[in-house]
Structures are given as C-alpha cells and as structure tokens.
Write an enzyme that holds these catalytic residues in place. Sequence first.
Site, PDB file in Angstrom:
ATOM      1  N   ARG A 102     -43.788 -23.590 -21.722  1.00 38.67           N
ATOM      2  CA  ARG A 102     -44.295 -22.000 -21.742  1.00 38.67           C
ATOM      3  C   ARG A 102     -42.794 -21.406 -21.711  1.00 38.67           C
ATOM      4  NH1 ARG A 102     -47.885 -18.629 -17.533  1.00 38.67           N
ATOM      5  NH2 ARG A 102     -49.283 -19.405 -18.847  1.00 38.67           N
ATOM      6  N   HIS A 129     -51.064 -17.202 -26.860  1.00 40.15           N
ATOM      7  CA  HIS A 129     -51.373 -17.996 -25.649  1.00 40.15           C
ATOM      8  C   HIS A 129     -52.467 -19.088 -26.068  1.00 40.15           C
ATOM      9  CE1 HIS A 129     -51.740 -19.269 -21.659  1.00 40.15           C
ATOM     10  NE2 HIS A 129     -52.300 -18.233 -20.983  1.00 40.15           N
ATOM     11  N   GLN A 132     -55.271 -20.807 -23.530  1.00 35.70           N
ATOM     12  CA  GLN A 132     -56.266 -19.886 -22.899  1.00 35.70           C
ATOM     13  C   GLN A 132     -57.330 -19.509 -23.966  1.00 35.70           C
ATOM     14  OE1 GLN A 132     -55.875 -18.040 -19.651  1.00 35.70           O
ATOM     15  NE2 GLN A 132     -58.055 -17.631 -20.072  1.00 35.70           N
ATOM     16  N   ASP A 236     -56.350  -7.698 -20.674  1.00 33.71           N
ATOM     17  CA  ASP A 236     -55.269  -8.355 -20.115  1.00 33.71           C
ATOM     18  C   ASP A 236     -53.978  -7.453 -19.584  1.00 33.71           C
ATOM     19  OD1 ASP A 236     -53.153 -10.476 -19.561  1.00 33.71           O
ATOM     20  OD2 ASP A 236     -52.291 -10.484 -21.634  1.00 33.71           O
ATOM     21  N   CYS A 276     -57.578 -13.252 -18.776  1.00 27.60           N
ATOM     22  CA  CYS A 276     -57.083 -14.698 -18.717  1.00 27.60           C
ATOM     23  C   CYS A 276     -56.416 -14.743 -17.171  1.00 27.60           C
ATOM     24  CB  CYS A 276     -56.079 -14.633 -19.807  1.00 27.60           C
ATOM     25  SG  CYS A 276     -54.746 -13.477 -19.544  1.00 27.60           S
ATOM     26  N   ARG A 304     -60.087 -23.646 -17.987  1.00 25.45           N
ATOM     27  CA  ARG A 304     -58.781 -24.157 -18.504  1.00 25.45           C
ATOM     28  C   ARG A 304     -58.586 -25.475 -18.255  1.00 25.45           C
ATOM     29  NH1 ARG A 304     -54.613 -20.298 -18.594  1.00 25.45           N
ATOM     30  NH2 ARG A 304     -53.597 -21.912 -19.799  1.00 25.45           N
TER      31      ARG A 304
HETATM   32  N1  NVA Z   1     -49.915 -11.352 -21.428  1.00 25.71           N
HETATM   33  C1  NVA Z   1     -49.645 -12.129 -20.206  1.00 25.71           C
HETATM   34  C2  NVA Z   1     -50.540 -13.410 -19.979  1.00 25.71           C
HETATM   35  C3  NVA Z   1     -50.405 -14.077 -18.795  1.00 25.71           C
HETATM   36  C4  NVA Z   1     -51.124 -15.286 -18.725  1.00 25.71           C
HETATM   37  C5  NVA Z   1     -48.392 -12.704 -20.116  1.00 25.71           C
HETATM   38  O1  NVA Z   1     -47.688 -13.012 -21.235  1.00 25.71           O
HETATM   39  O2  NVA Z   1     -47.690 -12.446 -19.146  1.00 25.71           O
HETATM   40  N1   CP Z   2     -53.861 -17.135 -17.700  1.00 25.72           N
HETATM   41  C1   CP Z   2     -52.834 -17.926 -17.559  1.00 25.72           C
HETATM   42  O1   CP Z   2     -52.002 -18.483 -18.326  1.00 25.72           O
HETATM   43  O2   CP Z   2     -52.444 -17.948 -16.002  1.00 25.72           O
HETATM   44  P1   CP Z   2     -51.368 -18.447 -15.351  1.00 25.72           P
HETATM   45  O3   CP Z   2     -50.006 -17.427 -15.985  1.00 25.72           O
HETATM   46  O4   CP Z   2     -51.477 -18.327 -13.992  1.00 25.72           O
HETATM   47  O5   CP Z   2     -50.856 -19.840 -15.774  1.00 25.72           O
END
Ligand code: NVA
Ligand code: CP
Length: 320
Positions: A102, A129, A132, A236, A276, A304
């Site tokens: 990540r 992502h 997801q 989101d 998500c 997930r």
């Molecule tokens: N768009 C958000 C998704 C979190 C799962 C982010 O990147 O923080």
């Molecule tokens: N949706 C998602 O990726 O959640 P987290 O940031 O908690 O992993």
Amino acid sequence: MKHFLTLRDLSQYEIIEILDLAIAIKKHFLQNLSTALMKDKILAMIFEKNSTRTRVSFEAGIYQLGGMGMFLSSKDIQLGRGEPIKDTARAIGSMVDMIMLRTYAQERLEEFAHYSPVPIINGLSDLFHPTQLLSDYLTMIECGIYIPNPYLKAPCVHIANPKVAYIGDGNNMANSWLMLASKMGFELSIASPEGYMPDATITAQALEFAAESGAKISLLHSPKEAVLGANVITTDTWASMGQEDEKEKRQKIFKEYCVDEALMGLADKNAIFLHCFPAYRGQEVSEAVLEGPQSKVFKEAQNRLHAQKGIMAWLHRNRD
Ligand code: NVA
Ligand code: CP
C-alpha cells in the site's frame, strides 16, 4: 508470473477467473471445508499508509489459505528511511512468496513489480484501489447486480443492464470503478465537481475498453443526474490519505455531493449503497444511508476477505 497492480492490466476473462475463484473459496470456507491453497506460503504486507480492512483481510486471508502474513509498516523497515525500492523488492522477494504494497505513487508499485521475483499486489495507491473493486463486484454479484458470464458461477437471478453511480471525488476509487465498469461492460455514471474529475488518462483508457465491452460511461457534475435509475450508489471520502491538509477546503467544494436519503430516492427503488470505508458520516454519506436498509457496506467490507483470497490464489496459480 502475474502481478495485481491495476484492473487495467487484466482482461475481462482474468477478472472473472479471480472472482470465480473467490466465490468457490468463499463457498468452501463457509462450509468449513479446507481452502489451504497456499499452504506454508508467506505474504509480506508493506504499508506506507494506514489500513484496517486491507490489512486484516489479507492477514486473515493468507492464514485461512494455509500460509502466513507478515505485517511490515514502512515506519519500521528501511524502505521508510529511503532504502531504494529495487533493493527492498529483491531482498524481501527472495524470502517470501508474495508481496502486498500500500503506497502513494502507482510508479512505486510498478518499480516494485519490476524488481520483485514474486507477485506484487496493489493494496491501494494514489491512482487505484483494485482489490477493493473486486470485493465490490463480488458484493454486487451476491446482490444480483452484475453482467452474467458463462465462466462466472454466480447466482442466476440478476438484473438486466446494471448501472452504478459514483458520487464524489475523482480519486483512486473513481479511477478503479472506471476500470471495472469498462472491463466488465456495465453502465457507470460518475458525478464529481469541476476540477475533481477522475484522472484524464484513465478516463480515456476506460472509454477505449468500454468500446470493446459495451460499457456506458458518463462523467457528470450533477449527483442527481448520475443516480437516476442506478442500481448501485457508491461514494468515498472527500479527502484521501495524503490529502489531509485539503480537508477543510474540500468540505466546502463537495458539500452538494453527500449521498443522503433524498439522493438515494432518485435511484432504482431496490438500489444498494456501497462504500469502501473509512466513511465520514455527514460528509460524503449521511448516517441514515450508511446505516439504512439499502446499505451493504458491511457485506462489502467482509467480502474483502474472500476477494483477497481469490486474488492470492489466482496469482499463486499463475506463478512459473
Ligand atoms: N480514497 C481513499 C480510500 C481509502 C480506502 C484513500 O485513498 O484514502
Ligand atoms: N477500504 C479500505 O481499503 O479500507 P482500509 O483503509 O481500512 O484498508
């Protein structure tokens, strides 16, 4: 050897293969049958950003597949002190069987994959992502909202011509919805404020894929227009990880983009709501919608686990 960096790199058939595997593994798991497809294999999980669901689903998932997960915060490993990706990728990749990362820039994942001797999974980047989205589509399939395919052993009851409406920031989730819809061939309407539309290059690629799959893609500014007749409404956060400084500014720009009961009322009466997570109640979604009867967000979060298992088992199966 395959990686899982973005849905853009996968064919429709490959996406279906992964989902099919996820569905089969879920079924076995729920029947208490063994799903040890990755016995004694090790997954390293590197996090340069926070996570709840991604971390837990990968860690529980690899364990349930018979392997073990290793959590590596970039704060604790040399990568966080500036060790080059090419060194980290080759060192970790020589000791484990798969790596989930990540991170921020998508290029970091691509560089990791270039040097890694084992498959790399994108656990979220600024651009995409993809793990997801497989969970989201799995949830849609379970709700009968999907495009049927002879290779997908999904429930046979499904609606014709499903439509998804994504309301809000044109971020990594919006870009990923563009990839999923255009690959699978369903209708997607995205409503974002001017200046916050999804990535232009990804949009252009999605339109190319859509020409092949039959997907109908529209990019709008009006949430009301986007949700008309939709079967899935999703949104989101307005400020993604890394955009914390813009939170206040974004709250003003996005204030008309809250998915509330009035907006849900314009969609199909059986529409479902997906998010998500993490969710910000009173911002991109109202408490009433998030906790309401149309919300499938906890089914989506739980899926997930099953989607990650499908992804890992598929990558493992495709190793040289
Ligand atoms: N768009 C958000 C998704 C979190 C799962 C982010 O990147 O923080
Ligand atoms: N949706 C998602 O990726 O959640 P987290 O940031 O908690 O992993």
